[in-house]
Structures are given as structure tokens and as C-alpha cells.
Design a protein around this motif. Structure first.
Motif, PDB file in Angstrom:
ATOM      1  N   THR A 140       0.818  -1.219   0.000  1.00  0.00           N
ATOM      2  CA  THR A 140       0.000   0.000   0.000  1.00  0.00           C
ATOM      3  C   THR A 140       0.850   1.266   0.000  1.00  0.00           C
ATOM      4  OG1 THR A 140      -0.137  -0.099   2.402  1.00  0.00           O
ATOM      5  CG2 THR A 140      -1.944  -1.113   1.154  1.00  0.00           C
ATOM      6  N   SER A 141       2.105   1.149   0.427  1.00  0.00           N
ATOM      7  CA  SER A 141       3.011   2.300   0.392  1.00  0.00           C
ATOM      8  C   SER A 141       4.438   1.783   0.270  1.00  0.00           C
ATOM      9  CB  SER A 141       2.866   3.156   1.649  1.00  0.00           C
ATOM     10  OG  SER A 141       3.331   2.441   2.772  1.00  0.00           O
ATOM     11  N   LEU A 142       5.240   2.583  -0.386  1.00  0.00           N
ATOM     12  CA  LEU A 142       6.634   2.205  -0.587  1.00  0.00           C
ATOM     13  C   LEU A 142       7.450   3.490  -0.691  1.00  0.00           C
ATOM     14  CD1 LEU A 142       8.424  -0.333  -1.115  1.00  0.00           C
ATOM     15  CD2 LEU A 142       8.138   0.124  -3.531  1.00  0.00           C
ATOM     16  N   SER A 143       8.488   3.595   0.115  1.00  0.00           N
ATOM     17  CA  SER A 143       9.288   4.812   0.072  1.00  0.00           C
ATOM     18  C   SER A 143      10.312   4.732  -1.054  1.00  0.00           C
ATOM     19  CB  SER A 143      10.010   5.030   1.399  1.00  0.00           C
ATOM     20  OG  SER A 143      11.066   4.106   1.545  1.00  0.00           O
ATOM     21  N   TYR A 144      10.707   5.883  -1.534  1.00  0.00           N
ATOM     22  CA  TYR A 144      11.714   5.906  -2.584  1.00  0.00           C
ATOM     23  C   TYR A 144      13.040   5.373  -2.063  1.00  0.00           C
ATOM     24  CZ  TYR A 144      13.785  10.153  -0.610  1.00  0.00           C
ATOM     25  OH  TYR A 144      14.406  11.050   0.208  1.00  0.00           O
ATOM     26  N   GLU A 145      13.265   5.484  -0.747  1.00  0.00           N
ATOM     27  CA  GLU A 145      14.507   4.975  -0.160  1.00  0.00           C
ATOM     28  C   GLU A 145      14.547   3.448  -0.237  1.00  0.00           C
ATOM     29  OE1 GLU A 145      18.255   5.043   1.550  1.00  0.00           O
ATOM     30  OE2 GLU A 145      17.102   6.585   0.542  1.00  0.00           O
ATOM     31  N   THR A 146      13.410   2.797  -0.061  1.00  0.00           N
ATOM     32  CA  THR A 146      13.347   1.339  -0.213  1.00  0.00           C
ATOM     33  C   THR A 146      13.660   0.965  -1.652  1.00  0.00           C
ATOM     34  OG1 THR A 146      11.703   1.169   1.550  1.00  0.00           O
ATOM     35  CG2 THR A 146      11.870  -0.695   0.034  1.00  0.00           C
ATOM     36  N   VAL A 147      13.115   1.711  -2.588  1.00  0.00           N
ATOM     37  CA  VAL A 147      13.388   1.478  -4.010  1.00  0.00           C
ATOM     38  C   VAL A 147      14.882   1.643  -4.273  1.00  0.00           C
ATOM     39  CG1 VAL A 147      12.972   2.309  -6.357  1.00  0.00           C
ATOM     40  CG2 VAL A 147      11.081   2.188  -4.719  1.00  0.00           C
ATOM     41  N   ARG A 148      15.487   2.673  -3.714  1.00  0.00           N
ATOM     42  CA  ARG A 148      16.913   2.916  -3.907  1.00  0.00           C
ATOM     43  C   ARG A 148      17.739   1.739  -3.393  1.00  0.00           C
ATOM     44  NH1 ARG A 148      21.328   3.910  -1.420  1.00  0.00           N
ATOM     45  NH2 ARG A 148      20.355   3.968   0.622  1.00  0.00           N
ATOM     46  N   ARG A 149      17.406   1.233  -2.187  1.00  0.00           N
ATOM     47  CA  ARG A 149      18.156   0.119  -1.616  1.00  0.00           C
ATOM     48  C   ARG A 149      18.041  -1.139  -2.469  1.00  0.00           C
ATOM     49  NH1 ARG A 149      15.473   0.682   3.307  1.00  0.00           N
ATOM     50  NH2 ARG A 149      16.161   2.640   4.142  1.00  0.00           N
TER      51      ARG A 149
END
Length: 159
Positions: A140-149
């Protein structure tokens, strides 16, 4: 002042601590604790140890207490190592990470020359049911920092 936790090392414990301190790739905290226990066994006072190792007297006290409180036979390595920390549960499982990486490798949306981290996060959430993991629940939510990692781990290039 009488010490409540007196460190008296056996010959084997002393050898273990000396070997650990000479290892070369020991974590700084562990090395510091090993030196602290060795100095404590030599009869140095808490203020002397604290000054020599550039730590607080409370650190000296806590390390001695932890070492003495370990049941016999004492596990010297356990006394100087940090306890495992729980950490936070991973947001994405392996399958979802692979899907995110594949999305990043796909053609960028219309009007964009390439994917941005925020755009990838938003698109991944928008895919909803298609990106649900082993639990079956969609993200339901995903931070751009998670995407970066995730992308850094996959050593991909968004360009």
C-alpha cells in the motif's frame, strides 16, 4: 570503594581475549571491551581504565557486570559481543524485489526520459495486486529509499 563485579580471568580467558585483540579484524567495540576486561583483571581502577580507553566509567562498570554475570563456564566472546538487534521486517520479499527491478528496467512512462525513484515507488504501489508477495497482501506504500536500496542491491541503472 569496593567493586561489586570483580573480573578475575583464568589463563584460558586471558589467552582468548589476547588472541581476539590481536586478530586484526575485530569490531571496535569488541576490541575495546577485550582491552577493558584485560585492564580490569590487572587490577586497574575504573577511572584509570576509563581514561586509558577513552570511555565512561559507566561503560567500564557495565562491561565488568556483563562479564561476571555470564554463567560458568564463562563465554568470553559472548561477553564482549553485542547482542543481536531485532531490526525491522523487510517491506519487500525476493519476488517483489525482482519485480521492482524488472519495472526499473522497463521503458519509462510517457513524458519521462527515465524512471525516478519516486516514480518507481508510485508505479509499484499502483500495480497493487500484481505485486503482492507471499502474504498475499498488496503493497500500500513504498518509500523511494526502499526502491533505492533494492536497486542498489541489484546494481541496476535507471537510465
Amino acid at each position: 570503594m569496593q567493586k561489586t563485579h570483580v573480573v578475575e580471568l583464568t589463563a584460558e580467558e586471558r589467552q582468548t581475549l589476547l588472541a581476539l585483540s590481536r586478530k586484526g579484524h575485530l569490531a571496535a567495540r569488541q576490541l575495546q571491551r577485550a582491552h577493558l576486561l584485560l585492564l580490569s583483571d590487572e587490577g586497574k581502577t575504573d577511572p584509570e581504565i576509563a581514561e586509558a580507553l577513552h570511555v565512561s566509567s559507566q561503560t567500564v562498570y557495565n562491561t565488568r557486570r556483563r562479564f561476571v554475570s555470564i554463567a560458568t563456564p564463562r563465554d568470553t566472546e559472548r561477553a564482549i559481543k553485542d547482542r543481536p538487534r531485532p531490526g525491522k521486517k523487510r517491506k519487500l520479499d525476493g519476488k517483489q524485489e525482482a519485480m521492482l527491478t524488472a519495472l526499473a528496467c522497463s521503458k519509462a512512462p510517457d513524458g519521462q526520459s527515465r524512471w525516478s525513484l519516486r516514480l518507481l515507488a508510485d508505479r509499484f504501489v499502483a500495480l497493487g495486486e500484481q505485486t503482492s508477495g507471499q502474504t498475499g497482501e498488496p503493497i500500500t506504500s513504498l518509500s523511494y529509499e526502499t526502491v533505492r536500496r533494492v536497486l542498489k542491491k541489484a546494481t541496476s541503472n535507471r537510465g
